[in-house]
Write a protein that holds these residues in place. Sequence first.
Motif, PDB file in Angstrom:
ATOM      1  N   LYS A  11     -47.164  20.220 -32.031  1.00 59.52           N
ATOM      2  CA  LYS A  11     -48.620  20.166 -31.925  1.00 59.52           C
ATOM      3  C   LYS A  11     -49.074  19.037 -31.005  1.00 59.52           C
ATOM      4  O   LYS A  11     -50.115  19.128 -30.347  1.00 59.52           O
ATOM      5  CB  LYS A  11     -49.240  19.980 -33.308  1.00 59.52           C
ATOM      6  N   ASN A  12     -48.298  17.948 -30.984  1.00 61.48           N
ATOM      7  CA  ASN A  12     -48.668  16.784 -30.172  1.00 61.48           C
ATOM      8  C   ASN A  12     -47.446  16.317 -29.379  1.00 61.48           C
ATOM      9  O   ASN A  12     -46.721  15.417 -29.813  1.00 61.48           O
ATOM     10  CB  ASN A  12     -49.190  15.655 -31.069  1.00 61.48           C
ATOM     11  N   PRO A  13     -47.191  16.912 -28.202  1.00 54.92           N
ATOM     12  CA  PRO A  13     -46.026  16.554 -27.401  1.00 54.92           C
ATOM     13  C   PRO A  13     -46.251  15.366 -26.458  1.00 54.92           C
ATOM     14  O   PRO A  13     -45.467  15.146 -25.537  1.00 54.92           O
ATOM     15  CB  PRO A  13     -45.771  17.832 -26.608  1.00 54.92           C
ATOM     16  N   GLU A  14     -47.324  14.611 -26.692  1.00 53.85           N
ATOM     17  CA  GLU A  14     -47.612  13.449 -25.848  1.00 53.85           C
ATOM     18  C   GLU A  14     -46.456  12.438 -25.911  1.00 53.85           C
ATOM     19  O   GLU A  14     -45.767  12.326 -26.935  1.00 53.85           O
ATOM     20  CB  GLU A  14     -48.890  12.750 -26.324  1.00 53.85           C
ATOM     21  N   PRO A  15     -46.236  11.675 -24.825  1.00 54.28           N
ATOM     22  CA  PRO A  15     -45.250  10.589 -24.880  1.00 54.28           C
ATOM     23  C   PRO A  15     -45.609   9.622 -26.013  1.00 54.28           C
ATOM     24  O   PRO A  15     -46.792   9.435 -26.321  1.00 54.28           O
ATOM     25  CB  PRO A  15     -45.391   9.905 -23.514  1.00 54.28           C
ATOM     26  N   ARG A  16     -44.607   9.020 -26.619  1.00 47.39           N
ATOM     27  CA  ARG A  16     -44.849   8.130 -27.755  1.00 47.39           C
ATOM     28  C   ARG A  16     -44.650   6.664 -27.375  1.00 47.39           C
ATOM     29  O   ARG A  16     -43.784   6.317 -26.569  1.00 47.39           O
ATOM     30  CB  ARG A  16     -43.938   8.483 -28.925  1.00 47.39           C
ATOM     31  N   CYS A  17     -45.472   5.826 -28.006  1.00 43.12           N
ATOM     32  CA  CYS A  17     -45.421   4.371 -27.814  1.00 43.12           C
ATOM     33  C   CYS A  17     -45.230   3.755 -29.205  1.00 43.12           C
ATOM     34  O   CYS A  17     -46.199   3.441 -29.894  1.00 43.12           O
ATOM     35  CB  CYS A  17     -46.724   3.899 -27.170  1.00 43.12           C
ATOM     36  N   TYR A  49     -57.715   3.739 -32.278  1.00 49.19           N
ATOM     37  CA  TYR A  49     -58.258   5.080 -32.491  1.00 49.19           C
ATOM     38  C   TYR A  49     -59.386   5.399 -31.511  1.00 49.19           C
ATOM     39  O   TYR A  49     -59.618   6.573 -31.190  1.00 49.19           O
ATOM     40  CB  TYR A  49     -58.763   5.217 -33.929  1.00 49.19           C
ATOM     41  N   LYS A  50     -60.077   4.383 -31.016  1.00 50.49           N
ATOM     42  CA  LYS A  50     -61.192   4.605 -30.097  1.00 50.49           C
ATOM     43  C   LYS A  50     -60.745   5.231 -28.781  1.00 50.49           C
ATOM     44  O   LYS A  50     -61.534   5.875 -28.093  1.00 50.49           O
ATOM     45  CB  LYS A  50     -61.912   3.277 -29.812  1.00 50.49           C
ATOM     46  N   ASN A  51     -59.478   5.016 -28.426  1.00 50.89           N
ATOM     47  CA  ASN A  51     -58.952   5.547 -27.166  1.00 50.89           C
ATOM     48  C   ASN A  51     -58.293   6.901 -27.439  1.00 50.89           C
ATOM     49  O   ASN A  51     -57.297   6.990 -28.155  1.00 50.89           O
ATOM     50  CB  ASN A  51     -57.933   4.567 -26.571  1.00 50.89           C
ATOM     51  N   GLU A  52     -58.850   7.962 -26.864  1.00 50.40           N
ATOM     52  CA  GLU A  52     -58.389   9.315 -27.174  1.00 50.40           C
ATOM     53  C   GLU A  52     -56.913   9.529 -26.852  1.00 50.40           C
ATOM     54  O   GLU A  52     -56.207  10.239 -27.570  1.00 50.40           O
ATOM     55  CB  GLU A  52     -59.242  10.345 -26.433  1.00 50.40           C
ATOM     56  N   LYS A  53     -56.455   8.933 -25.768  1.00 52.06           N
ATOM     57  CA  LYS A  53     -55.057   9.108 -25.382  1.00 52.06           C
ATOM     58  C   LYS A  53     -54.144   8.243 -26.252  1.00 52.06           C
ATOM     59  O   LYS A  53     -53.105   8.712 -26.733  1.00 52.06           O
ATOM     60  CB  LYS A  53     -54.869   8.770 -23.899  1.00 52.06           C
ATOM     61  N   ALA A  54     -54.541   6.967 -26.478  1.00 52.96           N
ATOM     62  CA  ALA A  54     -53.698   6.038 -27.238  1.00 52.96           C
ATOM     63  C   ALA A  54     -53.494   6.491 -28.675  1.00 52.96           C
ATOM     64  O   ALA A  54     -52.411   6.326 -29.242  1.00 52.96           O
ATOM     65  CB  ALA A  54     -54.311   4.637 -27.209  1.00 52.96           C
ATOM     66  N   ARG A  55     -54.519   7.081 -29.280  1.00 51.28           N
ATOM     67  CA  ARG A  55     -54.381   7.448 -30.690  1.00 51.28           C
ATOM     68  C   ARG A  55     -53.403   8.594 -30.898  1.00 51.28           C
ATOM     69  O   ARG A  55     -52.917   8.813 -32.014  1.00 51.28           O
ATOM     70  CB  ARG A  55     -55.741   7.774 -31.294  1.00 51.28           C
ATOM     71  N   LEU A  56     -53.107   9.337 -29.831  1.00 44.27           N
ATOM     72  CA  LEU A  56     -52.105  10.395 -29.922  1.00 44.27           C
ATOM     73  C   LEU A  56     -50.718   9.914 -29.504  1.00 44.27           C
ATOM     74  O   LEU A  56     -49.720  10.592 -29.783  1.00 44.27           O
ATOM     75  CB  LEU A  56     -52.510  11.580 -29.035  1.00 44.27           C
TER      76      LEU A  56
END
Length: 222
Positions: A11-17, A49-56
């Motif tokens: 569901k969320n294949p974004e790179p992870r930090c 959480y305010k940053n749409e990309k960072a929260r994912l």
Amino acid sequence: MSLEEIIQFAKNPEPRCPVVLLLDTSQSMSGQPISELNAGVATFKQEVYKNEKARLRVEVAIITISNEQPQLVQPFVTINEFNPQTLTTSGRTPMGQAIELALDKVEARKQTYNNLGISYYQPWVVLITDGEPTDDWQNAAQRVQEATAANKLCFFAIGVRNAKMEILKQIAPSTTPPVMLDGLKFQELFRWLSGSMERVSTSQIGDQVDLPSISGWGKVKA
């Protein structure tokens, strides 16, 4: 690897930090320190959480340092799914065990990413303590030094009040020496951490990222 994890990454294949918070919750942190620490963790979640990309992309795990052995109280989870629990204090400071547990969890998480084809940024481990280890810490320190020297990890140590900075200097790499927290400015510290995570998680993997200044919450002692 669980089916639930596979579905989450699908569901969320974004790179992870990934970042592990190693939090001292021994008895010496009772009272205002633990209250401020809890408020700081809540601030961290709110700010990222305010940053749409960072929260994912930002994943947080929390290990508490107390009693006879550390506890993984929050397995890795993205910020948009992170619900901070209220931390309480008790017991001793098994810091060496906690650091080794954090390193083990980071390696396991990286393996999960690799198995699922998920790219990731260099993991962070952030140690916050007001005391000194009550267990053997030398092997943990060696593992930190080796991992950071091989660019496998970023490690930050933050001392609070009566923290034994001489020991933290032997654990933390020379490239990121330990920082003494100014009073109980945990919220300012976690705003710095959230700002750092936002910068890293929205950059290109492998890029050199300039982090915010620590001047608002801490200082490096010579």
